[in-house]
Design a protein around this motif. Sequence first.
Motif, PDB file in Angstrom:
ATOM      1  N   LEU A 184       0.838  -1.194   0.000  1.00 40.45           N
ATOM      2  CA  LEU A 184       0.000   0.000   0.000  1.00 40.45           C
ATOM      3  C   LEU A 184       0.877   1.250   0.000  1.00 40.45           C
ATOM      4  CD1 LEU A 184      -2.912  -0.851   2.458  1.00 40.45           C
ATOM      5  CD2 LEU A 184      -2.954  -0.819  -0.026  1.00 40.45           C
ATOM      6  N   MET A 185       0.485   2.226  -0.812  1.00 41.40           N
ATOM      7  CA  MET A 185       1.337   3.390  -1.013  1.00 41.40           C
ATOM      8  C   MET A 185       1.601   4.156   0.276  1.00 41.40           C
ATOM      9  SD  MET A 185      -0.098   4.802  -4.668  1.00 41.40           S
ATOM     10  CE  MET A 185      -0.045   3.748  -6.134  1.00 41.40           C
ATOM     11  N   SER A 186       0.570   4.370   1.072  1.00 44.18           N
ATOM     12  CA  SER A 186       0.743   5.148   2.306  1.00 44.18           C
ATOM     13  C   SER A 186       1.677   4.436   3.276  1.00 44.18           C
ATOM     14  CB  SER A 186      -0.617   5.404   2.952  1.00 44.18           C
ATOM     15  OG  SER A 186      -1.322   4.186   3.126  1.00 44.18           O
ATOM     16  N   ASN A 187       1.576   3.116   3.356  1.00 39.68           N
ATOM     17  CA  ASN A 187       2.458   2.353   4.256  1.00 39.68           C
ATOM     18  C   ASN A 187       3.900   2.367   3.771  1.00 39.68           C
ATOM     19  OD1 ASN A 187       0.188   1.754   5.715  1.00 39.68           O
ATOM     20  ND2 ASN A 187      -0.025  -0.325   4.957  1.00 39.68           N
ATOM     21  N   ILE A 188       4.079   2.280   2.455  1.00 40.46           N
ATOM     22  CA  ILE A 188       5.434   2.345   1.903  1.00 40.46           C
ATOM     23  C   ILE A 188       6.072   3.689   2.223  1.00 40.46           C
ATOM     24  CG2 ILE A 188       6.793   2.343  -0.215  1.00 40.46           C
ATOM     25  CD1 ILE A 188       4.786   0.422  -1.428  1.00 40.46           C
ATOM     26  N   ARG A 196      -1.800  18.921  -2.861  1.00 42.05           N
ATOM     27  CA  ARG A 196      -1.742  19.070  -1.399  1.00 42.05           C
ATOM     28  C   ARG A 196      -2.395  17.875  -0.713  1.00 42.05           C
ATOM     29  NH1 ARG A 196      -2.650  24.646  -2.544  1.00 42.05           N
ATOM     30  NH2 ARG A 196      -4.901  24.401  -2.247  1.00 42.05           N
ATOM     31  N   MET A 197      -3.455  17.336  -1.320  1.00 40.27           N
ATOM     32  CA  MET A 197      -4.078  16.125  -0.760  1.00 40.27           C
ATOM     33  C   MET A 197      -3.135  14.933  -0.864  1.00 40.27           C
ATOM     34  SD  MET A 197      -8.067  16.119  -1.949  1.00 40.27           S
ATOM     35  CE  MET A 197      -9.236  17.333  -1.325  1.00 40.27           C
ATOM     36  N   GLY A 238      -1.392   7.868 -18.520  1.00 44.58           N
ATOM     37  CA  GLY A 238      -1.663   6.991 -17.391  1.00 44.58           C
ATOM     38  C   GLY A 238      -0.379   6.590 -16.671  1.00 44.58           C
ATOM     39  N   TYR A 239       0.667   6.284 -17.445  1.00 48.40           N
ATOM     40  CA  TYR A 239       1.958   5.938 -16.839  1.00 48.40           C
ATOM     41  C   TYR A 239       2.568   7.146 -16.135  1.00 48.40           C
ATOM     42  CZ  TYR A 239       1.525   1.989 -20.067  1.00 48.40           C
ATOM     43  OH  TYR A 239       1.082   0.900 -20.755  1.00 48.40           O
ATOM     44  N   ILE A 240       2.422   8.311 -16.733  1.00 46.58           N
ATOM     45  CA  ILE A 240       2.981   9.519 -16.129  1.00 46.58           C
ATOM     46  C   ILE A 240       2.289   9.831 -14.806  1.00 46.58           C
ATOM     47  CG2 ILE A 240       3.121  12.031 -16.412  1.00 46.58           C
ATOM     48  CD1 ILE A 240       3.691  11.499 -19.400  1.00 46.58           C
ATOM     49  N   PHE A 241       0.963   9.655 -14.766  1.00 49.53           N
ATOM     50  CA  PHE A 241       0.264   9.922 -13.508  1.00 49.53           C
ATOM     51  C   PHE A 241       0.654   8.905 -12.438  1.00 49.53           C
ATOM     52  CE2 PHE A 241      -3.485   9.744 -10.662  1.00 49.53           C
ATOM     53  CZ  PHE A 241      -3.409  11.051 -10.196  1.00 49.53           C
ATOM     54  N   LEU A 242       0.892   7.659 -12.826  1.00 50.38           N
ATOM     55  CA  LEU A 242       1.390   6.677 -11.862  1.00 50.38           C
ATOM     56  C   LEU A 242       2.734   7.120 -11.300  1.00 50.38           C
ATOM     57  CD1 LEU A 242       1.258   3.979 -10.375  1.00 50.38           C
ATOM     58  CD2 LEU A 242       2.194   2.883 -12.427  1.00 50.38           C
ATOM     59  N   TYR A 249       4.800  11.321  -4.919  1.00 45.69           N
ATOM     60  CA  TYR A 249       4.144  11.909  -3.756  1.00 45.69           C
ATOM     61  C   TYR A 249       3.666  10.882  -2.747  1.00 45.69           C
ATOM     62  CZ  TYR A 249       4.001  16.669  -5.592  1.00 45.69           C
ATOM     63  OH  TYR A 249       4.346  17.924  -6.035  1.00 45.69           O
ATOM     64  N   ARG A 250       3.073   9.780  -3.223  1.00 43.71           N
ATOM     65  CA  ARG A 250       2.377   8.866  -2.329  1.00 43.71           C
ATOM     66  C   ARG A 250       3.244   7.686  -1.886  1.00 43.71           C
ATOM     67  NH1 ARG A 250      -1.516   9.307   0.204  1.00 43.71           N
ATOM     68  NH2 ARG A 250      -2.414   7.270  -0.234  1.00 43.71           N
ATOM     69  N   VAL A 251       4.308   7.395  -2.642  1.00 46.36           N
ATOM     70  CA  VAL A 251       5.141   6.224  -2.330  1.00 46.36           C
ATOM     71  C   VAL A 251       6.482   6.652  -1.739  1.00 46.36           C
ATOM     72  CG1 VAL A 251       6.267   4.168  -3.272  1.00 46.36           C
ATOM     73  CG2 VAL A 251       4.020   4.855  -4.126  1.00 46.36           C
ATOM     74  N   ILE A 252       7.252   7.416  -2.497  1.00 51.89           N
ATOM     75  CA  ILE A 252       8.580   7.828  -2.051  1.00 51.89           C
ATOM     76  C   ILE A 252       8.500   9.038  -1.133  1.00 51.89           C
ATOM     77  CG2 ILE A 252      10.885   8.539  -2.806  1.00 51.89           C
ATOM     78  CD1 ILE A 252      10.102   5.670  -3.551  1.00 51.89           C
ATOM     79  N   GLY A 253       7.596   9.946  -1.456  1.00 51.18           N
ATOM     80  CA  GLY A 253       7.556  11.230  -0.758  1.00 51.18           C
ATOM     81  C   GLY A 253       8.291  12.259  -1.590  1.00 51.18           C
ATOM     82  N   PHE A 254       7.636  13.385  -1.864  1.00 53.40           N
ATOM     83  CA  PHE A 254       8.236  14.334  -2.799  1.00 53.40           C
ATOM     84  C   PHE A 254       9.514  14.953  -2.239  1.00 53.40           C
ATOM     85  CE2 PHE A 254       8.434  18.333  -5.258  1.00 53.40           C
ATOM     86  CZ  PHE A 254       8.463  17.771  -6.530  1.00 53.40           C
TER      87      PHE A 254
END
Length: 521
Positions: A193-197, A518-519, A260-264, A270-275
Amino acid sequence: MDFIRNFPFFSIVLSLFSGPLSSILGGKWAKRVNLAVIVLCGILSGAVLWYVCRTGEAFVYTMGHFPAPWGNEIRAGILEALLAVFFCAIMLLCMLGGAREREAEIETSKQNLYYIMVNLLLCSLLALIYTNDLFTAYVFVEINTISACGLIMIKQNGRTIEAATRYMIMSLLGSGLLLLGLCFLYDLTGHLLMSNIQESVHALVASGQYQRPLLMAICLMCVGLAIKSALFPFHTWLPDAYGYSTVSSAAILSSLVSKGYIFLLVKIFYRVIGFDVFSGSKVIHVLFAFGIAGMIMGSVDAIRESDIRRMIAYSSVAQIGYIYMGFGLGTTEGVTASIYHVICHGATKSLLFVAASGITDASGGSRYFKDLNGAGHRNRLAGVAFTAGSLSMVGVPMFAGFISKLFFSQAAVGHDIKMLPTLIALAISTILNAVYFMKTVIRIYSPLKIPVIDEKAAETGSQETMTGKNAGLPEGYREITMRQQPVKAAAMILFILLNIMLGLNSEPLIGLIERGLRMFS
């Protein structure tokens, strides 16, 4: 009201199961189901966008109410819902704009197969937008790849089979690198899960442990998705894939699939690594350099082309370069400009492919520039549509492309190292864009050189073009009016209006993108 939280899941499942349904239907009914599904998914996504804008916060939908690591999650915020609505709208217009050519070029017995691929493609795009699970994202990346390959080779001639083979080889290479990166990341964090990663990655960075494996995971995922989205120099599959497939396929591939790949990749930032972790790595410098190179080299290749469809395809390489250049700035403003350019490019490039088909229809089916003289007069709406798309790509005020280039410039101003290279690359790329797009516009409005018709042939009436409104035109050339192709005409008009709306009223959209980012954080 909370029932709307189910809509992302409903839209994914609806488009997924409409594929098998289309397999037992005839071509006409499969087409109707496909259009209905696209419209319905767009309505559901629009309701989600209204809901998250009203509540001001994202929500998570737990599949089957099972928590991690057994369950799966869907996450919807402003940015996800906005792109879902946009993808559905563009796909609908692409399908309408290319309907006539699609029915003529695809065998009747295989048309339902085409709609199966489109439904699965829509399903994979929506899943990439909404999923909160990294391995689920990889699964739908593969579904996206197979569906796109089917759209390319559905015509089944030598060119499309070769293009589909190239596309599959490069896409599998990108998928393999992405999977390796996910495996590294799972080994380091133990989560999918992205948030847990993200929590585990921040803990690793704070402790200073496993920094090289973490950097390797980031590099592998970035390179894998860069290959799949045709970042220079991994773009060699793109011209044939876009140039020789059906009009609707080329429009969908150029405006949606790579996005679609770019949005992933944005979700990974943002959601996996952290910006903050991503912007502090050296990877952004590599993306910036290759983005700049793509902006220039894609335009240079487009100038060399003598085929209008391949020229538009090479232009996509340059526009993908813009997006990665914005990522490479390593700032929120740069990412905002890149996401806005994703939307502008999707709306404009699909317009150009649909308009180019109208231009070639009026020129005996030829796609070579030498045969396109006067096409803007023979098909007036296609000429206007292509001109509008060209002005947007060049960056003329009032059109969408001007706003995105303006935001890229603003994002670069004040950057210590990258400001000057960015501004210079934007200026050079704009000049090159003007060279090949304005050259094409001038060509389609230049007088057609009518060959001398043999007098005896004219007397006997053996020249078919000697009568009616096509009198005096070479064989195969003809005038096309809006009444002859009303659906395509409506699609082009809507594309033009969308482009102008993005160019004249960009502030609300930029505000939604900024709130969505921001979300993410």
